[in-house]
Every structure is written in C-alpha cells, then in structure tokens.
Design a protein around this motif. Structure first.
Motif: not given
Ligand SMILES: NC(=O)c1ccc[n+]([C@@H]2O[C@H](COP(=O)([O-])OP(=O)(O)OC[C@H]3O[C@@H](n4cnc5c(N)ncnc54)[C@H](O)[C@@H]3O)[C@@H](O)[C@H]2O)c1
Length: 354
Positions: A7, A9-10, A33, A35-37, A40, A57, A77, A81, A121, A199, A202, A207
């Motif tokens: 993840g 690129c998230g 990543d 890039l589904s989000r 991203s 990937g 990551a 989410p 988590s 967490c 965040l 974002q």
């Molecule tokens: N943002 C928050 O407030 C928060 C809070 C608690 C926990 N988290 C955890 O932190 C982690 C990151 O969250 P985030 O906010 O960056 O989310 P995000 O959606 O911005 O990033 C997740 C990334 O994962 C990629 N992705 C999704 N499915 C995928 C797959 N099958 N294979 C490869 N890549 C894939 C997406 O393209 C994206 O770039 C997550 O595990 C989330 O549960 C986030």
C-alpha cells in the motif's frame, strides 16, 4: 536496510516511504500497490521522485510477492480502509481478500525473507455497540468522555488496549482483528518479529479523503472548493469527536519501534493523537473556515449511522511508557499542512477531493 511498504502509494504508505528515504538515505524502499485507491497514482509520482521503487502488484495475489527482492522490514499498509466497506455487492470479497488474505500473503513473504513486520491496525477492532454506550457529557460544540466509566479499558483519557473485544466491530474491523491474530501466531510459531499498532484517525498530506474515509482532509477540501458537507447522527450538530494523529508523528514512533523490533512478538499498542489532539466536527468546521477563509453550507441529519461513535479518543499511556513517544504535532499544524498541500497540488487534486 531494505523496506517493503505494501500500500506504498496510499496515504500512510507514501508518507512513510518518503520519510524513510529522507531519514535513511541509503535505505531501499519498495512500494507495492495495485493503485486501486483513487489518487494513489498522484502519490506514486511523489514516491518515485524521492527514489523509492514501485512494484505494481496486488497483496491478494501471493505470486506478486515473488517479484520482490528480499527485504528486512515490512510495513503492512495495504488495505481497503473504510469502516463502511463490504456491505455492497461485490465489495465483501475484495475487503476480506485485501485486508485479511493480503496480510496472510504478506506474512508468508515475511517468513520467506525472515523480515520484521509492523502492522497498521485500527481502533475499529473495538466493538461499536459498547463504545456507543460509554458515559459522555456534552458542551455546545463537542462531546467529552466522562470521568466515571463502567467498562474496563476506558477512562477520561481514552480507550486503552484492555478494552473488551466482545461485540460487533464492522466487517472492516473484523478483517483487521483477524489479521492481528494471525500476525501474532506467525510471530510466535515462525519467529517473525512483529508489532501491531492499533491506530485511531490518521491524517496529513497525500490523504485522498472521501465521505467514508479520511474525514479531516475531506472537510478541508470541501471548504477549499466550497462544496457541501453534512453533520450525520448524534443530533446533527457535529459534536462527535475523534483524536487525530499526524502521519509524521506515526513515522517518529515507527523509527523508535524498529530499534528493538527483533524482540517483539506481535505486541499490540493503541496509537493516536490522544485527548490533546482531539476535535469535533463542529470545531473542525470552525478551523477549516478560518484557514481557508470560506464558509460553507453544512446540512444536518440527526439519525445515527450504524456503527458510528459519538467519541473515540486513544489512550496512549502504554505506547508512551514503552517508547517514551507522544504526538508532537498539533491539530492546528496538521490542518495547515493539509491546507498547504491542497493549495499546492490543487490542479491534480480537484477531481479527487472536491
Ligand atoms: N487513515 C487512517 O485514518 C487509518 C486509521 C487506522 C488504521 N489505518 C490503516 O492504515 C493502513 C493504510 O491506510 P491509508 O489510510 O493509507 O489507506 P489508503 O487507501 O490511502 O492506502 C491504501 C493503499 O493500499 C492500496 N491497495 C488497496 N488494495 C490493495 C491490494 N489488493 N493490493 C495492493 N495494494 C492495495 C491502495 O491502492 C492504496 O494506495 C491501512 O491498513 C488502514 O487500515 C488507517
């Protein structure tokens, strides 16, 4: 040090990737990543410009890990989410495959590389039915946790790790809790050093906030582009409260955690902004109006959404005791960082955030 960030690129992944490259210039950072989000692909350009490597990937596909080089540390990551994910047709399989099976595939890879792992988590592992009933008081613009609480693991300082897990937690929360259990088992059975950070909210630049995830950025973006927002639930006044952690503070913690990660076996820590960095939607509106100079229309729906909480605050006592870590960046600074990022990248971000 070779680091894999799934993840990468998230929001969290790209920030951590860039910060690792900035602080450990000789490190190799691999961002996997799919890039589904939405958005991203914008973060992808940023991580590349800092010298991170991109691997297109999918964590759901075990063989995609075979294309990776051997790494020392994995930050998990990659996720769907959103706490609302999984309810619509077709979403459930993706949620479970990404959040649970994806973590299992990541664990197989950690085992193969003898790599250490840090899992992101969520506070959403704690059940919403009991959290919705905690004792609160209210003032005009926000709810507060009462001093007297009947459930263990909660006080006026927030929710700690011993908060009871019995109850419903959302499909999202269930995938993350299931992953936690397997991380601990892999750690114990195969000697994979692991830490689980539960967490709270965040936030920060990069974002791609949307209605069901990334509320702080969504709020700022709607003010920036003069869109519409709504206070949903709890009387419709925007009194609901969350604590918010700047992603750079999370990185500071991870820097401390990797120092003795080899001794860890899946220990769980609540990690969040804490009571000092908590904010209600009504207060967030005020701050976003001040920073952007824009006042926008906010509708009001008094009925609660299933699983929504009036208040969630992280009790950081354990993580503070173990690592001497506490959040350093104020909510005000966080909001200014988000505003400056949106302003700078507005041309690319408008179609995603407005
Ligand atoms: N943002 C928050 O407030 C928060 C809070 C608690 C926990 N988290 C955890 O932190 C982690 C990151 O969250 P985030 O906010 O960056 O989310 P995000 O959606 O911005 O990033 C997740 C990334 O994962 C990629 N992705 C999704 N499915 C995928 C797959 N099958 N294979 C490869 N890549 C894939 C997406 O393209 C994206 O770039 C997550 O595990 C989330 O549960 C986030």
């Amino acid at each position: 040090m070779k680091i894999l960030i799934t993840g990468g690129c998230g929001f969290v992944g790209s920030n951590l990737a860039i910060l690792f490259k900035q602080h450990y210039t000789s490190s190799e950072v691999y961002c996997l990543d799919n890039l589904s989000r939405k958005g991203s692909e914008i973060n992808l350009q940023k991580i590349l410009s800092y010298g991170c490597f991109f691997v297109h990937g999918d964590v759901r596909i075990k063989t995609d890990f075979e294309r990776l080089t051997k790494v020392d540390l994995i930050i998990d990551a990659a996720a769907e989410p959103s706490v609302l994910a999984g309810k619509n047709t077709g979403e459930l399989e993706n949620l479970i495959d990404t959040n649970f099976n994806g973590t299992i595939n990541t664990l197989y890879y950690a085992k193969k590389c003898s790599a250490e792992i840090i899992f992101l988590s969520t506070s959403r592992v704690y059940p919403y039915d009991s959290l919705a009933k905690v004792n609160i008081t209210s003032t005009l613009k926000r709810f507060h946790l009462s001093q007297n609480q009947e459930i263990i693991g909660i006080s006026e300082k927030g929710i700690s790790e011993n908060y009871p897990l019995n109850g419903f937690r959302s499909l999202y929360g269930a995938t993350k809790l299931s992953s936690e259990y397997f991380i601990q088992e892999f750690s114990e059975n195969f000697g994979i050093p692991a830490i689980i950070n539960r967490c709270g909210v965040l936030s920060g630049p990069n974002q791609m906030g949307k209605i069901d995830q990334g509320v702080i950025v969504l709020w700022m973006a709607k003010h920036f582009w003069k869109g519409n927002l709504g206070y949903i639930g709890f009387g419709g006044l925007g009194q609901q409260v969350r604590d918010v952690l700047h992603v750079r503070d999370l990185f500071n913690l991870i820097q401390l955690q990797i120092k003795n990660l080899s001794l860890k076996k899946g220990e769980i820590y609540n990690v969040g902004g804490g009571i000092k960095n908590s904010i209600s939607l009504a207060e967030l509106t005020e701050s976003c109006s001040q920073i952007t100079g824009n006042k926008i229309n906010i509708s009001s729906i008094s009925e609660n959404r299933q699983g929504d909480l009036p208040i969630y605050i992280t009790n950081n006592t354990l993580i503070n005791d173990i690592y001497g870590w506490k959040p350093e960046i104020s909510i005000d600074q966080l909001l200014h960082d988000i505003y400056n990022w949106i302003k700078k990248d507005q041309l690319f971000l408008k179609s995603i955030l407005s």
